[in-house]
Design an enzyme around this catalytic site. Structure first.
Site, mmCIF file in Angstrom:
data_model
loop_
_atom_site.group_PDB
_atom_site.id
_atom_site.type_symbol
_atom_site.label_atom_id
_atom_site.label_comp_id
_atom_site.label_asym_id
_atom_site.label_seq_id
_atom_site.Cartn_x
_atom_site.Cartn_y
_atom_site.Cartn_z
ATOM 1 N N LYS A 187 0.886 -1.182 0.000
ATOM 2 C CA LYS A 187 0.000 0.000 0.000
ATOM 3 C C LYS A 187 0.919 1.226 0.000
ATOM 4 C CE LYS A 187 -2.222 3.401 2.379
ATOM 5 N NZ LYS A 187 -1.810 4.547 1.558
ATOM 6 N N GLY A 241 6.269 4.660 8.907
ATOM 7 C CA GLY A 241 5.502 5.902 8.941
ATOM 8 C C GLY A 241 5.588 6.534 10.310
ATOM 9 N N GLU A 244 2.414 7.813 15.516
ATOM 10 C CA GLU A 244 0.977 7.845 15.795
ATOM 11 C C GLU A 244 0.235 6.744 15.014
ATOM 12 O OE1 GLU A 244 -0.553 11.557 14.493
ATOM 13 O OE2 GLU A 244 -2.600 11.092 15.092
ATOM 14 N N GLY A 246 1.661 4.153 13.644
ATOM 15 C CA GLY A 246 2.250 2.874 14.082
ATOM 16 C C GLY A 246 1.490 2.278 15.265
ATOM 17 N N GLU A 263 8.624 0.755 11.623
ATOM 18 C CA GLU A 263 9.748 1.701 11.513
ATOM 19 C C GLU A 263 9.119 3.081 11.597
ATOM 20 O OE1 GLU A 263 12.783 0.939 11.635
ATOM 21 O OE2 GLU A 263 13.068 -1.054 10.764
ATOM 22 N N CYS A 297 13.215 10.171 8.370
ATOM 23 C CA CYS A 297 12.994 9.742 9.757
ATOM 24 C C CYS A 297 14.295 9.777 10.558
ATOM 25 C CB CYS A 297 12.396 8.342 9.774
ATOM 26 S SG CYS A 297 13.395 7.167 8.864
ATOM 27 N N GLU A 398 8.739 15.542 16.386
ATOM 28 C CA GLU A 398 9.316 15.373 15.047
ATOM 29 C C GLU A 398 8.719 16.428 14.121
ATOM 30 O OE1 GLU A 398 8.090 11.957 12.654
ATOM 31 O OE2 GLU A 398 10.196 11.554 12.266
HETATM 32 P P1 NAP Z 1 1.974 8.318 8.060
HETATM 33 O O1 NAP Z 1 0.987 9.412 8.028
HETATM 34 O O2 NAP Z 1 2.121 7.518 9.293
HETATM 35 O O3 NAP Z 1 1.605 7.359 6.824
HETATM 36 C C1 NAP Z 1 2.374 6.258 6.451
HETATM 37 C C2 NAP Z 1 1.529 5.299 5.644
HETATM 38 O O4 NAP Z 1 0.462 4.809 6.466
HETATM 39 C C3 NAP Z 1 0.863 5.909 4.413
HETATM 40 O O5 NAP Z 1 0.778 4.933 3.404
HETATM 41 C C4 NAP Z 1 -0.522 6.254 4.949
HETATM 42 O O6 NAP Z 1 -1.504 6.325 3.954
HETATM 43 C C5 NAP Z 1 -0.791 5.075 5.853
HETATM 44 N N1 NAP Z 1 -1.774 5.338 6.908
HETATM 45 C C6 NAP Z 1 -2.193 6.535 7.405
HETATM 46 N N2 NAP Z 1 -3.128 6.340 8.362
HETATM 47 C C7 NAP Z 1 -3.300 4.997 8.468
HETATM 48 C C8 NAP Z 1 -4.138 4.178 9.289
HETATM 49 N N3 NAP Z 1 -4.983 4.696 10.175
HETATM 50 N N4 NAP Z 1 -4.036 2.838 9.146
HETATM 51 C C9 NAP Z 1 -3.180 2.286 8.254
HETATM 52 N N5 NAP Z 1 -2.381 3.015 7.438
HETATM 53 C C10 NAP Z 1 -2.437 4.355 7.551
HETATM 54 O O7 NAP Z 1 3.426 8.830 7.699
HETATM 55 P P2 NAP Z 1 3.808 9.850 6.551
HETATM 56 O O8 NAP Z 1 3.243 11.170 6.910
HETATM 57 O O9 NAP Z 1 3.470 9.254 5.214
HETATM 58 O O10 NAP Z 1 5.422 9.803 6.658
HETATM 59 C C11 NAP Z 1 6.135 10.532 7.595
HETATM 60 C C12 NAP Z 1 6.419 9.702 8.835
HETATM 61 O O11 NAP Z 1 7.070 8.490 8.496
HETATM 62 C C13 NAP Z 1 7.375 10.391 9.782
HETATM 63 O O12 NAP Z 1 6.918 10.258 11.113
HETATM 64 C C14 NAP Z 1 8.683 9.631 9.613
HETATM 65 O O13 NAP Z 1 9.538 9.680 10.720
HETATM 66 C C15 NAP Z 1 8.187 8.266 9.350
HETATM 67 N N6 NAP Z 1 9.214 7.455 8.668
HETATM 68 C C16 NAP Z 1 9.882 6.483 9.359
HETATM 69 C C17 NAP Z 1 10.875 5.740 8.744
HETATM 70 C C18 NAP Z 1 11.635 4.662 9.476
HETATM 71 O O14 NAP Z 1 12.207 3.814 8.828
HETATM 72 N N7 NAP Z 1 11.675 4.661 10.788
HETATM 73 C C19 NAP Z 1 11.182 5.980 7.407
HETATM 74 C C20 NAP Z 1 10.501 6.979 6.749
HETATM 75 C C21 NAP Z 1 9.505 7.705 7.378
HETATM 76 P P3 NAP Z 1 -1.853 7.734 3.228
HETATM 77 O O15 NAP Z 1 -0.681 8.065 2.422
HETATM 78 O O16 NAP Z 1 -3.039 7.402 2.421
HETATM 79 O O17 NAP Z 1 -2.108 8.715 4.332
#
Ligand code: NAP
Ligand code: MG
Length: 508
Positions: A187, A241, A244, A246, A263, A297, A398
């Site tokens: 996804k 992602g 929150e 997670g 992650e 991240c 963050e």
């Molecule tokens: P996000 O809002 O958590 O979204 C990540 C993914 O989850 C997207 O595909 C999103 O879909 C989906 N999603 C959102 N709400 C969901 C739910 N309730 N249930 C299941 N899936 C859901 O993160 P982001 O804004 O895309 O990315 C930024 C974040 O990612 C930052 O916090 C960053 O630190 C973290 N990150 C961590 C790593 C690591 O390896 N530790 C690497 C990169 C990024 P939609 O796109 O449709 O909203």
């Protein structure tokens, strides 16, 4: 450049399909707000179809019975196809994410290495999937028997991917997941899905994998992401992602006790020791928070600087920040592109306001960028705060943008204590000319990765794991492959001495 308005479809069970809702989502270019393409807004019914196809391919199809050698061949064919399509996919990725050429090369190029790396591991004569033989100890009452440990695939695995590195983060899951013999459903992020969807289509069209082994379902996190995380026929969910979301994934996966890899976010500390080479340390510190406009991240967003050299460090930082070239990410001279979206820009700006109102001293940036180029698109320049404390909002949350908080410290112990005083535990860094001293500090940081005199370096073979609220489990390296397996112990009795062994059970 990528074709304007690339209308992609989902790939489910080897077929290209639109959403059962017939609705679509528009993808725009963060650098100029132009439409790049559209994707289907998938539904729970689409997820169900993809899961059932993945289930069938795993339980009843040929994939469930493939040898590691066959899977290695498939991964290598995927790597070769990706190498051939790299220019096209890089252009799409740059348009949908606003990535500079250097960042796009990491995002699209590293998956080639990942596919080949895991292919090499599973083809090795030191088979990853058959572990040690264990003779039974005599006390176990079964002399002359032994057993062996096998690593079996988990089954149907879902990967949920964020927008910052949408392509490579999908392959951190696809490459080890397929190598271990699982079937996968990806996804992608709704706002930057195009390169991933296009490549999965190409893989399916080239017939590299049987239908249902690698599907992609696009659509919102709330609908598609939640349906995948909760689906009873999904065995593992690997999520990258925000912390929150997670937490929500863990909750959704718990009724069916799925394997979960998370992650998540970070607020990583970069400690400059008082013996550091300051020119190098400042350069590293800027790269740590400016790579991909700070939307990483791993970003080093809290810099701890010794009070004895504080003003010298700040001066060098402001000077180096003024040498960053912000602009059109497709221009080879550009070193920093836009932030990802209007929401992201507004979030970052509100953190800058919060830093100012909490009394941190702005020593660089923090104001809207001037010039024609910046009238369209989402732009925030490098921003550096000094005189911050570790309890300010800008030091605790963050920001996910090009904002650095520089916090002074008196002793090494103070620096380590503040560095560890966070809910996150993703990465950290130490800048020093004394290797032994730097390693000593690195060992005290409660994070999954620590760099010394560098930042952001990662290889296929280096395990990556978030500690504390930065995650659960490990990706990359051999551990990243094991995370797509379950261990199975198979016990073989070699005595074959006929009935009578269990006579204690039968008294008639
Ligand atoms: P996000 O809002 O958590 O979204 C990540 C993914 O989850 C997207 O595909 C999103 O879909 C989906 N999603 C959102 N709400 C969901 C739910 N309730 N249930 C299941 N899936 C859901 O993160 P982001 O804004 O895309 O990315 C930024 C974040 O990612 C930052 O916090 C960053 O630190 C973290 N990150 C961590 C790593 C690591 O390896 N530790 C690497 C990169 C990024 P939609 O796109 O449709 O909203
Ligand atoms: Mg989001």
């Amino acid at each position: 450049m990528a074709d304007k308005n690339l209308c992609v479809l989902m790939c489910i069970d080897g077929k290209l399909v639109e959403s059962s809702s017939k609705k679509t989502i528009t993808v725009i270019n963060p650098a100029n707000e132009e439409v790049v393409g559209t994707i289907p807004a998938g539904t729970a019914a689409d997820v169900d179809a993809a899961v059932k196809a993945a289930r069938k391919a795993f339980d009843k199809g040929e994939w469930g019975k493939t040898t590691p050698a066959k899977r290695a061949e498939a991964l290598q064919r995927m790597a070769a196809l990706l190498a051939e399509k790299m220019p096209e996919l890089t252009a799409i990725l740059q348009a949908e994410t606003g990535s500079t050429a250097m960042k796009a090369m990491v995002d699209v190029g590293m998956p080639i290495q990942l596919l080949n790396y895991y292919a090499d591991i599973i083809r090795s004569p030191l088979r990853y999937d058959v572990g040690h033989v264990s003779p039974m100890p005599d006390e176990a009452g079964a002399p002359y028997s032994h057993g062996f440990v096998q690593r079996a695939p988990i089954g149907v695995c879902a990967g949920i991917i964020p927008w910052n590195f949408p392509f490579v983060l999908a392959f951190l899951k696809i490459a080890p997941g397929l190598a271990a013999g699982n079937t996968m459903i990806i996804k992608p992020p709704s706002e930057a899905p195009l390169a991933t969807v296009e490549f999965i289509r190409m893989v399916n069209e080239a017939g590299i994998l049987p239908p249902g082994v690698l599907s992609v379902v696009t659509g919102s996190g709330r609908e598609v992401g939640e349906s995948l995380a909760a689906h009873p026929l999904v065995d593992k969910v690997a999520f990258t992602g925000s912390t929150e979301v997670g937490r929500r994934i863990m909750e959704l996966a718990s009724p069916t006790v799925k394997v979960v890899t998370l992650e998540l976010g970070g607020k990583s500390a970069n400690i400059i020791l008082d013996d550091a080479d300051l020119d190098l340390a400042v350069e590293v510190s800027l790269f740590a928070f400016l790579f991909h406009s700070g939307q990483v991240c791993l970003s080093g967003t809290r810099c701890f600087a010794p009070r004895s050299r504080y003003e010298e460090i700040l001066k060098k930082m402001a000077d180096r920040a003024s040498k960053v070239t912000i602009g059109d990410p497709t221009d080879p001279n550009t070193t920093m592109g836009p932030v990802f979206s209007r929401v992201q820009k507004e979030t970052v700006e509100s953190y800058i306001q919060s830093g100012i109102s909490e009394g941190a001293r702005l020593i660089y940036g923090g104001k809207p960028l001037q010039g024609k180029l910046f009238e369209k698109g989402f732009w925030v320049g490098p921003t550096i705060f000094a005189d911050a404390t570790n309890d300010m909002k800008i030091a605790r949350e963050e920001i996910f943008g090009p904002v650095l908080t520089v916090i002074p410290y008196d002793t090494e112990d103070d620096a380590v204590e503040m560095a560890n005083d966070t809910i996150y535990g993703l990465c950290g860094a130490v800048q020093s000319t004394n290797y032994a001293r730097a390693v000593g500090v690195a060992k005290r940081l409660r994070t999954g990765t620590v760099w010394i005199n560098t930042y952001h370096t990662q290889g296929c073979n280096t395990p990556f794991s978030g500690w504390k609220q930065s995650g659960v489990g490990t990706e990359l390296g051999i551990e990243g492959l094991m995370a797509y397996t379950k261990s199975k112990y198979i016990h073989v009795d070699l005595v074959c001495d006929g009935p009578g062994r269990y006579s204690f059970l039968f008294n008639k």
